[in-house]
Design a protein around this motif. Structure first.
Motif, PDB file in Angstrom:
ATOM      1  N   TRP A  16       2.134  -6.981  18.388  1.00 42.44           N
ATOM      2  CA  TRP A  16       3.095  -7.644  17.499  1.00 42.44           C
ATOM      3  C   TRP A  16       2.605  -8.992  16.989  1.00 42.44           C
ATOM      4  N   TYR A  64      14.837   0.681  26.490  1.00 41.21           N
ATOM      5  CA  TYR A  64      14.402   0.009  25.265  1.00 41.21           C
ATOM      6  C   TYR A  64      15.464   0.217  24.192  1.00 41.21           C
ATOM      7  N   THR A  92      11.975  -1.866  20.820  1.00 45.44           N
ATOM      8  CA  THR A  92      11.916  -3.233  21.326  1.00 45.44           C
ATOM      9  C   THR A  92      12.426  -3.281  22.761  1.00 45.44           C
ATOM     10  N   THR A  93      12.012  -4.307  23.506  1.00 45.44           N
ATOM     11  CA  THR A  93      12.453  -4.458  24.890  1.00 45.44           C
ATOM     12  C   THR A  93      13.711  -5.302  25.005  1.00 45.44           C
ATOM     13  N   PRO A 146      17.583  -6.482  18.922  1.00 42.67           N
ATOM     14  CA  PRO A 146      17.136  -7.322  17.804  1.00 42.67           C
ATOM     15  C   PRO A 146      18.319  -8.033  17.137  1.00 42.67           C
ATOM     16  N   VAL A 153      14.267  -8.034  11.080  1.00 45.72           N
ATOM     17  CA  VAL A 153      13.007  -7.905  11.803  1.00 45.72           C
ATOM     18  C   VAL A 153      11.912  -8.553  10.967  1.00 45.72           C
TER      19      VAL A 153
END
Length: 368
Positions: free
Chosen positions: A223, A334, A350-351, A354, A358
């Motif tokens: 990322w 996730y 994503t962990t 969001p 993004v």
């Protein structure tokens, strides 16, 4: 005449020094795997090395190199700065190179001719499994985790860019494993959970026996923002939390077997019925209602159990295993995120949940 000759020799020597310091190694596969060849001088046609349209990763040392998708330095050409390029896909040059040559120090190109600056290798350690808890990241060797307050604490790892060697003792000693780029949700499978004390980057050309490698990791997306990369905000259209698969819960029950007997109250049946009734009631209730449901289950179960065996039969018991699926508990594994950028739908995992947007690059790839 002597002055002119000396000047010419000096220029020639300087050019040779530049070429000698500039070196490039091409690899057949991503991440510096497969066949390879190294060059220090112009290569007008990769066919001489049996490598035409085969290069997938590159290591550039000393100075920049110009690589082209046609022979004789024609077609589309880009300039590679010194560094390690695990893949040529991002610059649309994978399996397309046909010629290459070192770039003189006095040669200047428009910035658009340069490939994206290669990203340094990075490793991030997490205190708990599943990339949870405290964390620390490094792009350089760490001989002792104590300086980060992380000795014998790492339980999961994310590796980006290149391979790293992780060891259980300081100064890269003890049990050591090679970590490929990717995500390692836990270190238990390699016998290093809460045992790591040092780590160092592995040179791209280093080769190891298969037994030195950790189990194959889950792929990890890099990322990190590239130098001079232009970023944008893309609107998030949907988010779904994804939990782990349901787990199977098993237990042992006492099963009753009916036999002929005198008609009298069954004390053993009352005890067993009370226990089973209590378990069922507890599963149904919640809070104060849970306690009430448990007591009610015991009473009803005892009444039913006490009547077993009063019809001229007796019962014996045997152990029986029962299993049922229980839904996953706690935090999601996730988040599956959908976003749109320039009319194209993209997906990313994503962990953490969001926000409304993004951050992405010109190609719509997510960035930190």
């Amino acid at each position: 005449m002597n002055a002119i000759l000396k000047s010419a020799l000096a220029i020639t020597a300087a050019a040779l020094a530049i070429h000698a310091s500039a070196q490039v190694t091409f690899y057949e596969h991503d991440n510096f795997d497969g066949r390879a060849f190294t060059a220090q001088d112009d290569v007008a046609n990769f066919k001489r090395f049996g490598f035409n349209d085969r290069a997938s990763s590159v290591v550039v040392a000393g100075g920049p190199w110009e690589v082209c998708d046609d022979a004789d330095f024609r077609g589309r050409c880009i300039v590679l700065r010194p560094g390690n390029y695990p893949s040529l896909r991002a610059m649309n040059m994978n399996d397309r190179l046909s010629s290459a040559r070192p770039v003189g120090r006095d040669r200047r190109y428009d910035e658009g001719r340069y490939a994206p600056q290669p990203m340094p290798a990075q490793v991030t350690f997490y205190e708990h499994e599943g990339f949870q808890g405290r964390a620390f990241a490094t792009e350089s060797d760490v001989a002792n985790f104590r300086q980060f307050g992380f000795n014998n604490l790492a339980s999961s790892v994310v590796v980006l860019g290149e391979r790293w060697e992780a060891c259980e003792h300081a100064n890269f000693t003890g049990l050591c494993v090679i970590l490929r780029p990717g995500r390692y949700p836990n270190l238990s499978s390699m016998g290093l959970n809460d045992r790591l004390s040092s780590v160092r980057a592995v040179h791209p050309t280093a080769r190891f026996h298969d037994g030195r490698y950790a189990p194959q990791p889950v792929p990890a997306y890099d990322w990190r923002r590239r130098p001079e990369e232009r970023l944008h905000e893309a609107n998030v259209s949907s988010v779904h939390a994804v939990f782990a698969a349901p787990q199977q819960h098993c237990w042992v029950e006492r099963e009753q077997v009916v036999q002929d007997a005198r008609r009298e109250p069954n004390v053993g049946g009352a005890v067993i019925g009370g226990v089973l009734g209590g378990i069922l009631g507890h599963q149904i209730g919640g809070g104060k209602g849970r306690d009430i449901a448990t007591v009610g289950g015991v009473v009803a179960g005892a009444a039913i159990g006490a009547n077993v065996g009063r019809n001229g039969q007796t019962t014996s018991t045997q152990d029986v295993q029962r299993c049922a699926s229980t839904p996953a508990q706690g935090r999601p594994e996730y988040w599956d995120v959908t976003y749109h950028f320039r009319g194209i739908e993209h997906h990313v995992q994503t962990t953490s949940p969001p926000g409304p947007t993004v951050t992405v690059n010109e190609a719509g790839e997510p960035r930190l």
